[in-house]
Design a protein around this motif. Structure first.
Motif, PDB file in Angstrom:
ATOM      1  N   ASP A  56      15.999  11.125 101.719  1.00  0.00           N
ATOM      2  CA  ASP A  56      15.425   9.858 102.154  1.00  0.00           C
ATOM      3  C   ASP A  56      13.964  10.022 102.552  1.00  0.00           C
ATOM      4  O   ASP A  56      13.440  11.135 102.620  1.00  0.00           O
ATOM      5  CB  ASP A  56      16.209   9.308 103.355  1.00  0.00           C
ATOM      6  CG  ASP A  56      16.440   7.814 103.270  1.00  0.00           C
ATOM      7  OD1 ASP A  56      15.528   7.091 102.809  1.00  0.00           O
ATOM      8  OD2 ASP A  56      17.525   7.372 103.646  1.00  0.00           O
ATOM      9  N   ARG A  57      13.337   8.879 102.790  1.00  0.00           N
ATOM     10  CA  ARG A  57      11.985   8.836 103.359  1.00  0.00           C
ATOM     11  C   ARG A  57      12.048   7.872 104.532  1.00  0.00           C
ATOM     12  O   ARG A  57      12.464   6.738 104.393  1.00  0.00           O
ATOM     13  CB  ARG A  57      10.968   8.328 102.341  1.00  0.00           C
ATOM     14  CG  ARG A  57       9.562   8.248 102.926  1.00  0.00           C
ATOM     15  CD  ARG A  57       8.525   7.659 101.965  1.00  0.00           C
ATOM     16  NE  ARG A  57       8.532   8.334 100.692  1.00  0.00           N
ATOM     17  CZ  ARG A  57       8.715   7.712  99.511  1.00  0.00           C
ATOM     18  NH1 ARG A  57       8.898   6.408  99.458  1.00  0.00           N
ATOM     19  NH2 ARG A  57       8.711   8.391  98.383  1.00  0.00           N
ATOM     20  N   TYR A  58      11.634   8.373 105.710  1.00  0.00           N
ATOM     21  CA  TYR A  58      11.643   7.545 106.914  1.00  0.00           C
ATOM     22  C   TYR A  58      10.210   7.041 107.134  1.00  0.00           C
ATOM     23  O   TYR A  58       9.274   7.836 107.176  1.00  0.00           O
ATOM     24  CB  TYR A  58      12.046   8.337 108.156  1.00  0.00           C
ATOM     25  CG  TYR A  58      13.448   8.907 108.171  1.00  0.00           C
ATOM     26  CD1 TYR A  58      14.325   8.782 107.098  1.00  0.00           C
ATOM     27  CD2 TYR A  58      13.906   9.590 109.284  1.00  0.00           C
ATOM     28  CE1 TYR A  58      15.615   9.315 107.145  1.00  0.00           C
ATOM     29  CE2 TYR A  58      15.190  10.122 109.338  1.00  0.00           C
ATOM     30  CZ  TYR A  58      16.032   9.979 108.262  1.00  0.00           C
ATOM     31  OH  TYR A  58      17.301  10.506 108.311  1.00  0.00           O
ATOM     32  N   ILE A  59      10.076   5.740 107.293  1.00  0.00           N
ATOM     33  CA  ILE A  59       8.790   5.146 107.650  1.00  0.00           C
ATOM     34  C   ILE A  59       8.951   4.616 109.077  1.00  0.00           C
ATOM     35  O   ILE A  59       9.613   3.611 109.310  1.00  0.00           O
ATOM     36  CB  ILE A  59       8.402   3.971 106.708  1.00  0.00           C
ATOM     37  CG1 ILE A  59       8.518   4.366 105.245  1.00  0.00           C
ATOM     38  CG2 ILE A  59       7.018   3.449 107.069  1.00  0.00           C
ATOM     39  CD1 ILE A  59       7.514   5.368 104.767  1.00  0.00           C
ATOM     40  N   PHE A  60       8.362   5.346 110.025  1.00  0.00           N
ATOM     41  CA  PHE A  60       8.414   4.952 111.426  1.00  0.00           C
ATOM     42  C   PHE A  60       7.125   4.206 111.754  1.00  0.00           C
ATOM     43  O   PHE A  60       6.038   4.751 111.596  1.00  0.00           O
ATOM     44  CB  PHE A  60       8.547   6.176 112.330  1.00  0.00           C
ATOM     45  CG  PHE A  60       9.878   6.861 112.256  1.00  0.00           C
ATOM     46  CD1 PHE A  60      11.047   6.150 112.034  1.00  0.00           C
ATOM     47  CD2 PHE A  60       9.971   8.233 112.441  1.00  0.00           C
ATOM     48  CE1 PHE A  60      12.282   6.782 111.992  1.00  0.00           C
ATOM     49  CE2 PHE A  60      11.198   8.876 112.401  1.00  0.00           C
ATOM     50  CZ  PHE A  60      12.352   8.150 112.175  1.00  0.00           C
ATOM     51  N   ARG A  61       7.252   2.980 112.225  1.00  0.00           N
ATOM     52  CA  ARG A  61       6.084   2.144 112.510  1.00  0.00           C
ATOM     53  C   ARG A  61       5.831   2.066 114.012  1.00  0.00           C
ATOM     54  O   ARG A  61       6.767   2.020 114.811  1.00  0.00           O
ATOM     55  CB  ARG A  61       6.293   0.749 111.946  1.00  0.00           C
ATOM     56  CG  ARG A  61       6.389   0.741 110.452  1.00  0.00           C
ATOM     57  CD  ARG A  61       6.449  -0.673 109.915  1.00  0.00           C
ATOM     58  NE  ARG A  61       6.444  -0.626 108.461  1.00  0.00           N
ATOM     59  CZ  ARG A  61       7.398  -1.150 107.707  1.00  0.00           C
ATOM     60  NH1 ARG A  61       8.410  -1.772 108.262  1.00  0.00           N
ATOM     61  NH2 ARG A  61       7.326  -1.067 106.400  1.00  0.00           N
ATOM     62  N   ILE A  62       4.537   2.034 114.351  1.00  0.00           N
ATOM     63  CA  ILE A  62       4.111   1.824 115.730  1.00  0.00           C
ATOM     64  C   ILE A  62       3.161   0.631 115.704  1.00  0.00           C
ATOM     65  O   ILE A  62       2.077   0.720 115.128  1.00  0.00           O
ATOM     66  CB  ILE A  62       3.406   3.070 116.312  1.00  0.00           C
ATOM     67  CG1 ILE A  62       4.300   4.303 116.182  1.00  0.00           C
ATOM     68  CG2 ILE A  62       3.024   2.819 117.762  1.00  0.00           C
ATOM     69  CD1 ILE A  62       3.596   5.604 116.488  1.00  0.00           C
ATOM     70  N   PRO A  63       3.561  -0.492 116.279  1.00  0.00           N
ATOM     71  CA  PRO A  63       2.694  -1.669 116.273  1.00  0.00           C
ATOM     72  C   PRO A  63       1.405  -1.437 117.058  1.00  0.00           C
ATOM     73  O   PRO A  63       1.361  -0.608 117.978  1.00  0.00           O
ATOM     74  CB  PRO A  63       3.544  -2.751 116.944  1.00  0.00           C
ATOM     75  CG  PRO A  63       4.945  -2.238 116.932  1.00  0.00           C
ATOM     76  CD  PRO A  63       4.848  -0.751 116.904  1.00  0.00           C
ATOM     77  N   ALA A  64       0.381  -2.192 116.708  1.00  0.00           N
ATOM     78  CA  ALA A  64      -0.934  -2.044 117.344  1.00  0.00           C
ATOM     79  C   ALA A  64      -0.860  -2.286 118.855  1.00  0.00           C
ATOM     80  O   ALA A  64      -1.562  -1.617 119.620  1.00  0.00           O
ATOM     81  CB  ALA A  64      -1.930  -3.007 116.696  1.00  0.00           C
TER      82      ALA A  64
END
Length: 170
Positions: A56-64
């Motif tokens: 898999d590929r994990y895309i972890f987002r951190i909002p501004a």
């Protein structure tokens, strides 16, 4: 006319079903009884469906709005019952969609932490994505809490908690 309407109805149902499947591993959605306040839950995406024992590929987002200070280091911790593997050579940090040069990525298996050091501090107020590619999901599915901590440049060397990704592996 009747045949055309039934064909359109079936096609619409199929397209809606495919769209729902593609959203299944998008953002965290509704999480009940996680123990983490909703304001501390961070969005994520699993590009290949989050299947147990799969790649898999994990895309972890951190909002501004979570990035109140510049960041010199990201530390992602995960629970001891997560038995997946990571490839430190396949980690990327993107700020506003553009890749940031990294000086080092360390995966401490025993400490259950991935440390990411950008060459230049990531500016405050930036929308950030941490991309972990070439991830081998655990053999058994479950819900896993990945915690994000950061260190600001010139800061006292204590990591500060930003939030958690509540990741579900099927």
């Amino acid at each position: 006319m009747r045949r055309l309407l039934s064909t359109l109805a079936v096609t619409g149902c199929l397209l809606t079903g495919f769209q729902a499947v593609s959203w299944a591993q998008g953002l965290p959605g509704l999480t009940l009884f996680s123990g983490i306040k909703s304001e501390n839950q961070l969005p994520y995406r699993l590009d290949f469906g989050g299947q147990s024992d799969g790649w898999d590929r994990y895309i972890f987002r951190i909002p501004a709005n979570k990035m109140k200070l510049a960041v010199a280091q990201f530390a992602i911790t995960y629970p001891d019952y997560y038995k997946g593997t990571f490839d430190p050579k396949e980690v990327q940090v993107k700020v506003k969609g553009k890749a940031v040069r990294l000086s080092e990525v360390k995966w401490d298996k025993e400490g259950r932490v991935i440390e990411i050091f950008p060459e230049e501090p990531v500016p405050a107020g930036s929308r950030v994505e941490v991309e972990l590619s070439n991830v081998k999901n655990p053999t058994f599915g479950g819900v896993y809490y990945f915690n994000c901590q950061v260190l600001s440049p010139g800061d006292v060397p204590l990591l500060r908690y930003l939030g958690s990704w509540v990741v579900s592996i099927n």
